[in-house]
Design an enzyme around this catalytic site. Structure first.
Site, PDB file in Angstrom:
ATOM      1  N   HIS A 143       0.805  -1.222   0.000  1.00 50.75           N
ATOM      2  CA  HIS A 143       0.000   0.000   0.000  1.00 50.75           C
ATOM      3  C   HIS A 143       0.845   1.283   0.000  1.00 50.75           C
ATOM      4  O   HIS A 143       1.901   1.357   0.607  1.00 50.75           O
ATOM      5  CB  HIS A 143      -0.931   0.008   1.212  1.00 50.75           C
ATOM      6  CG  HIS A 143      -0.184   0.027   2.513  1.00 50.75           C
ATOM      7  ND1 HIS A 143       0.196   1.189   3.133  1.00 50.75           N
ATOM      8  CD2 HIS A 143       0.284  -0.987   3.283  1.00 50.75           C
ATOM      9  CE1 HIS A 143       0.858   0.898   4.240  1.00 50.75           C
ATOM     10  NE2 HIS A 143       0.931  -0.419   4.349  1.00 50.75           N
TER      11      HIS A 143
ATOM     12  N   HIS B  37      12.029  -1.028 -12.334  1.00 59.42           N
ATOM     13  CA  HIS B  37      11.858  -2.477 -12.491  1.00 59.42           C
ATOM     14  C   HIS B  37      11.906  -3.114 -11.105  1.00 59.42           C
ATOM     15  O   HIS B  37      12.926  -3.020 -10.417  1.00 59.42           O
ATOM     16  CB  HIS B  37      12.965  -3.032 -13.390  1.00 59.42           C
ATOM     17  CG  HIS B  37      12.904  -4.512 -13.585  1.00 59.42           C
ATOM     18  ND1 HIS B  37      13.842  -5.199 -14.311  1.00 59.42           N
ATOM     19  CD2 HIS B  37      12.022  -5.460 -13.157  1.00 59.42           C
ATOM     20  CE1 HIS B  37      13.543  -6.490 -14.330  1.00 59.42           C
ATOM     21  NE2 HIS B  37      12.452  -6.683 -13.625  1.00 59.42           N
TER      22      HIS B  37
HETATM   23  C1  COA Z   1      24.619  -6.340  -7.123  1.00 59.46           C
HETATM   24  C2  COA Z   1      24.958  -6.581  -8.582  1.00 59.46           C
HETATM   25  C3  COA Z   1      24.357  -5.440  -9.441  1.00 59.46           C
HETATM   26  C4  COA Z   1      26.485  -6.562  -8.695  1.00 59.46           C
HETATM   27  O1  COA Z   1      26.861  -6.903  -9.977  1.00 59.46           O
HETATM   28  P1  COA Z   1      28.406  -6.839 -10.390  1.00 59.46           P
HETATM   29  O2  COA Z   1      28.918  -5.441 -10.208  1.00 59.46           O
HETATM   30  O3  COA Z   1      28.538  -7.436 -11.754  1.00 59.46           O
HETATM   31  O4  COA Z   1      29.095  -7.702  -9.282  1.00 59.46           O
HETATM   32  P2  COA Z   1      29.952  -9.047  -9.405  1.00 59.46           P
HETATM   33  O5  COA Z   1      29.113 -10.190  -9.867  1.00 59.46           O
HETATM   34  O6  COA Z   1      31.205  -8.726 -10.173  1.00 59.46           O
HETATM   35  O7  COA Z   1      30.341  -9.296  -7.889  1.00 59.46           O
HETATM   36  C5  COA Z   1      31.193  -8.403  -7.179  1.00 59.46           C
HETATM   37  C6  COA Z   1      31.178  -8.836  -5.723  1.00 59.46           C
HETATM   38  O8  COA Z   1      29.910  -8.534  -5.139  1.00 59.46           O
HETATM   39  C7  COA Z   1      29.285  -9.738  -4.659  1.00 59.46           C
HETATM   40  N1  COA Z   1      27.870  -9.652  -4.992  1.00 59.46           N
HETATM   41  C8  COA Z   1      27.337  -9.583  -6.222  1.00 59.46           C
HETATM   42  N2  COA Z   1      26.006  -9.491  -6.135  1.00 59.46           N
HETATM   43  C9  COA Z   1      25.703  -9.525  -4.825  1.00 59.46           C
HETATM   44  C10 COA Z   1      24.470  -9.478  -4.131  1.00 59.46           C
HETATM   45  N3  COA Z   1      23.303  -9.387  -4.774  1.00 59.46           N
HETATM   46  N4  COA Z   1      24.501  -9.521  -2.780  1.00 59.46           N
HETATM   47  C11 COA Z   1      25.702  -9.613  -2.124  1.00 59.46           C
HETATM   48  N5  COA Z   1      26.895  -9.652  -2.747  1.00 59.46           N
HETATM   49  C12 COA Z   1      26.881  -9.612  -4.087  1.00 59.46           C
HETATM   50  C13 COA Z   1      29.991 -10.884  -5.380  1.00 59.46           C
HETATM   51  O9  COA Z   1      29.930 -12.072  -4.616  1.00 59.46           O
HETATM   52  C14 COA Z   1      31.389 -10.334  -5.510  1.00 59.46           C
HETATM   53  O10 COA Z   1      32.036 -10.468  -4.267  1.00 59.46           O
HETATM   54  P3  COA Z   1      33.633 -10.713  -4.180  1.00 59.46           P
HETATM   55  O11 COA Z   1      34.267  -9.485  -4.779  1.00 59.46           O
HETATM   56  O12 COA Z   1      33.866 -10.850  -2.715  1.00 59.46           O
HETATM   57  O13 COA Z   1      33.907 -11.951  -4.972  1.00 59.46           O
HETATM   58  C15 COA Z   1      24.392  -7.926  -9.122  1.00 59.46           C
HETATM   59  O14 COA Z   1      25.112  -9.049  -8.632  1.00 59.46           O
HETATM   60  C16 COA Z   1      22.940  -8.133  -8.788  1.00 59.46           C
HETATM   61  O15 COA Z   1      22.563  -8.578  -7.700  1.00 59.46           O
HETATM   62  N6  COA Z   1      22.067  -7.783  -9.779  1.00 59.46           N
HETATM   63  C17 COA Z   1      20.649  -7.993  -9.689  1.00 59.46           C
HETATM   64  C18 COA Z   1      20.243  -9.167 -10.581  1.00 59.46           C
HETATM   65  C19 COA Z   1      18.746  -9.352 -10.657  1.00 59.46           C
HETATM   66  O16 COA Z   1      18.004  -8.928  -9.818  1.00 59.46           O
HETATM   67  N7  COA Z   1      18.286  -9.974 -11.727  1.00 59.46           N
HETATM   68  C20 COA Z   1      16.868 -10.132 -11.971  1.00 59.46           C
HETATM   69  C21 COA Z   1      16.594 -10.059 -13.439  1.00 59.46           C
HETATM   70  S1  COA Z   1      14.881 -10.012 -13.759  1.00 59.46           S
END
Ligand code: COA
Length: 205
Positions: free
Chosen positions: A135, A144
């Protein structure tokens, strides 16, 4: 015959097309700049590129932008609107939307999404599969809310922000514009504009 054009021949586009068929659209055609290399997107034809769509928006009863990048989607929605396209709101029959919620044009709400009473959602938003918006939430344009994410009551999310899959946002929290909330995050405080937050509790990365 109700004809829908979808810009963006992606996986997300297929979900939009499927949702459209289930909600009464009788013909669905995709447009994407990958055309003519790609001629089909799942069960639906890809018939032209963005320029072709802009030139024939009047041939369609509705046009939806199925591009995941929020900034790109916002720009395409604006361009199509200026071209006179009708941008419908697409609601999957298994979504639950309060009659007191206001949803902006060009937004899509997928199966299992819930949008509760007195919410306001901007144009070109995606409320993805199983996401809940409780709400009095106020969401800007081209937001998104990913699958299985949950916004508690009175949350504000700024334009173009992306709330990641399976994340939660505490009641009354304000998430800025152009924010990425990482998958599985728990947002328990306000988040400034233009940053990435992740973790439990969520912190700026
Ligand atoms: C947070 C996010 C944007 C980071 O992406 P990124 O910059 O490419 O990050 P990386 O995959 O290179 O990871 C970098 C570090 O952050 C950590 N990390 C990545 N995503 C994380 C998350 N959601 N929560 C906690 N830690 C996360 C990784 O484990 C990595 O840690 P390390 O350096 O200790 O190994 C991405 O992981 C994410 O969660 N995106 C959302 C995806 C989603 O919702 N998709 C739905 C589609 S409909």
């Amino acid at each position: 015959m109700k004809r829908l054009a979808i810009l963006g021949a992606s996986g997300h586009g297929k979900v939009v097309a499927d949702c459209a068929e289930l909600s009464g659209w009788e013909s669905v055609s995709f447009f994407d700049d990958v055309w003519p290399a790609k001629q089909n997107n799942g069960a639906w034809p890809v018939v032209g590129d963005t320029a072709a769509l802009l030139a024939c928006v009047a041939d369609f009863d509705g046009v939806l932008v199925a591009i995941g990048n929020n900034s790109v989607r916002a720009a395409k929605v604006r361009a199509l609107s200026e071209q006179g396209a009708v941008l419908p709101v697409l609601v999957h029959p298994a979504a639950v939307v309060s009659r007191y919620a206001v949803i902006g044009s060009g937004s899509v709400l997928f199966a299992g999404a819930v949008v509760n009473v007195d919410c306001r959602i901007g144009i070109g938003a995606i409320i993805n599969t199983g996401a809940t918006v409780d709400h009095d939430c106020v969401l800007g344009d081209a937001v998104h809310v990913s699958p299985g994410a949950h916004l508690a009551g009175g949350v504000c999310v700024g334009d173009r922000s992306w709330v990641g899959i399976g994340s939660s946002v505490r009641q009354l929290a304000r998430v800025g514009c152009d924010v990425v909330v990482g998958a599985g995050a728990a947002v328990v405080s306000d988040i400034p504009d233009a940053c990435v937050v992740a973790g439990v509790p969520a912190g700026v990365r």
